[in-house]
Motif scaffolding. Structure first.
Motif, PDB file in Angstrom:
ATOM      1  N   PRO A  33       0.812  -1.216   0.000  1.00 28.02           N
ATOM      2  CA  PRO A  33       0.000   0.000   0.000  1.00 28.02           C
ATOM      3  C   PRO A  33       0.841   1.259   0.000  1.00 28.02           C
ATOM      4  CG  PRO A  33      -0.782  -1.559   1.650  1.00 28.02           C
ATOM      5  CD  PRO A  33       0.512  -2.094   1.131  1.00 28.02           C
ATOM      6  N   SER A  34       0.221   2.353  -0.410  1.00 29.63           N
ATOM      7  CA  SER A  34       0.825   3.689  -0.420  1.00 29.63           C
ATOM      8  C   SER A  34       1.938   3.835  -1.426  1.00 29.63           C
ATOM      9  CB  SER A  34       1.370   4.051   0.975  1.00 29.63           C
ATOM     10  OG  SER A  34       0.324   3.988   1.907  1.00 29.63           O
ATOM     11  N   ASN A  65       2.825   4.756  -5.257  1.00 31.16           N
ATOM     12  CA  ASN A  65       2.212   5.371  -6.431  1.00 31.16           C
ATOM     13  C   ASN A  65       3.278   5.651  -7.460  1.00 31.16           C
ATOM     14  OD1 ASN A  65       3.507   7.900  -5.782  1.00 31.16           O
ATOM     15  ND2 ASN A  65       1.918   8.216  -4.246  1.00 31.16           N
ATOM     16  N   ASN A  99      -3.356  -4.385  -0.134  1.00 30.89           N
ATOM     17  CA  ASN A  99      -3.274  -3.035  -0.690  1.00 30.89           C
ATOM     18  C   ASN A  99      -4.689  -2.495  -0.897  1.00 30.89           C
ATOM     19  OD1 ASN A  99      -2.807  -0.677  -2.161  1.00 30.89           O
ATOM     20  ND2 ASN A  99      -1.068  -1.571  -3.264  1.00 30.89           N
ATOM     21  N   ASP A 155      -5.500   0.603  -1.517  1.00 32.13           N
ATOM     22  CA  ASP A 155      -5.485   1.843  -2.288  1.00 32.13           C
ATOM     23  C   ASP A 155      -6.710   1.874  -3.207  1.00 32.13           C
ATOM     24  OD1 ASP A 155      -5.069   3.948  -4.016  1.00 32.13           O
ATOM     25  OD2 ASP A 155      -3.070   3.299  -4.666  1.00 32.13           O
TER      26      ASP A 155
END
Length: 314
Positions: A40-41, A43, A138, A140
């Motif tokens: 996760p997080s 980008n 994840n 997101d």
């Protein structure tokens, strides 16, 4: 006989998954330790910054890759998975378009996951042992995961898994070596492509074109992640006479095939496809099966290759 293994490869893999279903491979929660890009997080901007920072040191924070075997007692990696609290607004994709969409020329604004901000493709997904841990861990809301496999049986098992959510994932049948079939995403649209013990399953002389096609799908700054069998892995040494089809390429008893790589071979495949090396290491482990009282010396290769930010590759 080698021709039979190639022509009927899909049958051998379908039979494999019909026999084992989802009970052969364990979910790969070690993914997030070896490939933090999937956590996760993450980008696109972070991925680009990570690439630029680590390009200076070829193999950041990794095990020794040339100092001889590092014998590690392999334990199952544990990852705390949170239940998904948010769903993306991407409309569900009907499963019956799986085959049809791969035959179309994909429009830049009309494809599964087109509204996502971070897109991951796993090639050779099997029954989802990589995909489902990613979706579970994840959360997101901009994440969309694509996954494909040569075996229609494997894809059926993915699509009928209770964890399969068509608003966050699109599973489809695809032959990595079929130059006539396109992927259901446009060029330059993917942040991550995952190849875990899949490239080794195809004929060596078809590998380069397969990687070339995948490379074109990556965004500038996008990453290709690979983990596969290394030369002289225990599995290679245990093959018997008559199972070698060509140099370092073998057929198993069930008709599926496997190749054992060197770091140099993989580096050539990726750099020829226009990608730049971030990581290319050998992971040597002493794997212990306490139940069967067996010790096994494993050799795997792990790679991360990035598409240049200013790429001349179409």
């Amino acid at each position: 006989m080698p021709v039979d293994y190639e022509v009927n490869a899909h049958k051998y893999w379908n039979n494999f998954y019909k026999i084992h279903e989802n009970g052969f491979f364990k979910d790969r929660h070690w993914l997030f330790t070896e490939f933090p890009e999937l956590a996760p997080s993450r980008n696109q901007n972070h991925l680009k910054d990570w690439f630029l920072e680590n390009k200076r040191s070829e193999v950041p924070q990794c095990r020794n890759n040339e100092d001889g075997p590092s014998l590690i007692m392999e334990e199952q990696h544990k990852c705390s998975s949170k239940s998904l609290e948010h769903k993306t607004e991407t409309p569900p994709v009907e499963e019956n378009v799986t085959q049809k969409i791969s035959d179309l020329e994909i429009c830049a604004d009309e494809f599964p996951g087109s509204s996502a901000t971070y897109r991951i493709l796993e090639v050779g997904c099997g029954v989802g042992n990589t995909v489902f841990p990613i979706l579970q861990t994840n959360n997101d809301p901009g994440l969309f995961v694509y996954c494909c496999d040569f075996s229609s049986t494997a894809i059926e098992l993915v699509q009928t898994n209770p964890e399969y959510d068509p608003s966050r994932c699109f599973a489809f049948v695809h032959d990595l070596c079929d130059e006539g079939k396109s992927y259901p995403v446009p060029k330059g649209s993917l942040d991550i492509i995952i190849l875990i013990f899949v490239l080794s399953a195809i004929v060596p002389d078809k590998m380069q074109k397969a990687i070339n096609r995948l490379s074109r799908l990556l965004k500038p700054g996008g990453m290709m992640l690979l983990r596969d069998y290394g030369r002289y892995d225990m599995a290679q040494l245990r093959f018997k006479k008559g199972q070698c089809l060509s140099g370092n390429f073998y057929v198993r008893g069930d008709g599926t095939r496997v190749y054992f790589f060197t770091q140099e071979e993989l580096d050539t495949l990726f750099t020829t496809a226009g990608l730049e090396k971030v990581q290319n290491l050998v992971d040597r482990r002493l794997q212990v099966n306490r139940g069967k009282q067996l010790t096994m010396y494993r050799v795997w290769i792990q790679c991360k290759y990035c598409k240049p930010l200013l790429s001349s590759t179409s």
